[in-house]
Every structure is written in structure tokens, then in C-alpha cells.
Design an enzyme around this catalytic site. Structure first.
Site, PDB file in Angstrom:
ATOM      1  N   ASP A   1      21.457  50.677-104.507  1.00 35.55           N
ATOM      2  CA  ASP A   1      22.591  50.934-105.391  1.00 35.55           C
ATOM      3  C   ASP A   1      22.571  50.092-106.665  1.00 35.55           C
ATOM      4  OD1 ASP A   1      23.471  52.611-103.404  1.00 35.55           O
ATOM      5  OD2 ASP A   1      25.475  51.732-103.270  1.00 35.55           O
ATOM      6  N   ASP A   2      23.200  50.657-107.693  1.00 32.39           N
ATOM      7  CA  ASP A   2      23.625  49.940-108.908  1.00 32.39           C
ATOM      8  C   ASP A   2      22.589  49.787-110.002  1.00 32.39           C
ATOM      9  OD1 ASP A   2      25.987  49.713-107.558  1.00 32.39           O
ATOM     10  OD2 ASP A   2      25.834  47.565-107.168  1.00 32.39           O
TER      11      ASP A   2
ATOM     12  N   HIS B   1      20.670  46.756-102.616  1.00 28.13           N
ATOM     13  CA  HIS B   1      21.002  46.771-104.040  1.00 28.13           C
ATOM     14  C   HIS B   1      19.792  46.301-104.843  1.00 28.13           C
ATOM     15  CE1 HIS B   1      24.960  46.652-102.113  1.00 28.13           C
ATOM     16  NE2 HIS B   1      25.430  47.216-103.215  1.00 28.13           N
TER      17      HIS B   1
END
Length: 251
Positions: free
Chosen positions: A59-60, A206
């Protein structure tokens, strides 16, 4: 005096009950947890299957430093993953996004600016989703696949807005949140994944948000061990095919 008090209490109780029955949907929405949306097929946390498959998600990002390191490790183990990218960060690291697509990974929607979803309207969320897809399509030539809300926030507004935009909401297995953004230590990240690895699981990592070197070092231990155990690494879209009964044969 007593009778009047008892009557007042009864009247008050009736009013409270009536308010509960006529309360807005937002009150009742608090009861709509995982199993409500899962049963309706509107949100996916994992895919029940006997096939030894697992999905790694990040993610991100993309991050100009850490995402390429993730891609290097994935390439080493012939593993495919899904990157829930933020549109504004794709704009800042376009070559990284292009590389991920070129190497067979999947890009998925994590909004354009990673807003707090509890502070925006359905129209604003739709704009975030659409803009992220537009940016990625312009840069890579590919559209984003599933949608994962920032912070894991899901409710009727989020689910219905994503559905209207053409996306299925995909979360992660409850016991496969590595919490690597907290920098808990390489050992804890590794233990979290390996102790809870299971067929059809979706793992949350992440690749953005500070120093992700712990994530990188953890992956160097996690991937060879999962490979040793016989797991095959699928993208989220491939895992969803398994949910629909497909048998995925990887080279």
C-alpha cells in the site's frame, strides 16, 4: 406523585424506543461489519480455497527508493504482487509504476491523495478514485483494478461509491496485517506472515510511509520460506479468479 413519575418514565422509554426505530442508516451501519459485506460479496478479505496460493499486497506507493527494492525481491522469486498505489505518488515516480506493470505486477486503486475517508463526501471520494485511475492509465497505459480504501475504512458510502466506479473493495486477511508502517522489527514482520500464512490469504505490506527497510529485509526471509512451503504468489485479480472457481496454473 409516584404515578406521574412512572408515567413519565414510561413515556420517555417509549420515545427512546421510537427514536431507535427511526434512527438514520448511519446508526445501524455500525452493525455492518465484515460478515455483512462479505456475505453480500461487496468486500473481500481473503479467498477460501484448497489451492496453495497467496496474494502479497503493498500500500501507499510507489516510492522511488523502496518500491524498486521490493520489485527486485519479487523478481528474484518469480513472485507477482498487487500494489495499491496513490495517484499523486505515481505522478512523482512514474518509471517505478511503469516497471511494476512491465514485470507483470498489478496496480490497484488507493485514491489519488490518500485522504481521510471519514472527512469527505461520496462525490469527493469518487473524484479521488477516478483521478487515480486517470493518472495511472496516462502513465502506464493500464487501468487500475480493485479498490482499497486508505486506512482500511469501509462503510456503505465507501463500498457503494467504489462499486459505482466499477471497483470491488479488497482488504486483507485479519491475521496478515504486518503493521510494518510501525517499524515493529524485521522478526515481528516475518513471524506475523509466516505464522499466519494460509491458502487464499491476502498479506498487507507498505512500500511507502517512512523508512521501509524493515519491510525489505523481512521480504528477503518471507518469500523463500513461503516458496519452500509450496505457496504460489498471485495478484489480487488472479486470487479473485480462484474465488470464482478457476484453477491458476503458474509457470
Amino acid at each position: 406523585m409516584f404515578k406521574r413519575s412512572a408515567g413519565a418514565v414510561l413515556l420517555l422509554s417509549s420515545c427512546v424506543f421510537a427514536l431507535f426505530l427511526t434512527a438514520p442508516d448511519s446508526v445501524h451501519a455500525k452493525k455492518k461489519g465484515r460478515f455483512y459485506y462479505e456475505k453480500r460479496g461487496e468486500v473481500v478479505w481473503e479467498v477460501p480455497t484448497e489451492q496453495k496460493v497467496i496474494a502479497l499486497t503493498f500500500d501507499d506507493g510507489p516510492h522511488p527508493k523502496y518500491t524498486p527494492q521490493v520489485l527486485d525481491i519479487l523478481k528474484r522469486y518469480h513472485a507477482k504482487a498487487t500494489f495499491y498505489v496513490v495517484g499523486s505518488r505515481v505522478e512523482r515516480a512514474p518509471e517505478v509504476a511503469k516497471r511494476a506493470v512491465k514485470e507483470g505486477h498489478e496496480l490497484a486503486n488507493h485514491t489519488y491523495g490518500h485522504p481521510y475517508l471519514t472527512r469527505i463526501s461520496a462525490a469527493e471520494l469518487r473524484a479521488e478514485i477516478d483521478k487515480a485511475d486517470e493518472v495511472v492509465n496516462t502513465i502506464t497505459g493500464h487501468h487500475l483494478s480493485t479498490f482499497r480504501p486508505p486506512g482500511g475504512v469501509y462503510n456503505d458510502l465507501v463500498v457503494n461509491t467504489a462499486k459505482t466506479a466499477g471497483y470491488l473493495v479488497v482488504m486483507w486477511s485479519w491475521n496478515q496485517d504486518t503493521k510494518d508502517w510501525r517499524d515493529p522489527g524485521v522478526h515481528k514482520i516475518v513471524d506475523r506472515v509466516l505464522s499466519n500464512a494460509h491458502n487464499g490469504g491476502i498479506v498487507l505490506f507498505h512500500d511507502f510511509g517512512g523508512d521501509r527497510s524493515q519491510t525489505i529485509r523481512a521480504l528477503e526471509q518471507i518469500l523463500p520460506e513461503l516458496e519452500k512451503r509450496g505457496y504460489r504468489f498471485l495478484t489480487v485479480s488472479e486470487l479473485l479468479q480462484v474465488r470464482n472457481g478457476a484453477v491458476i496454473n503458474l509457470p
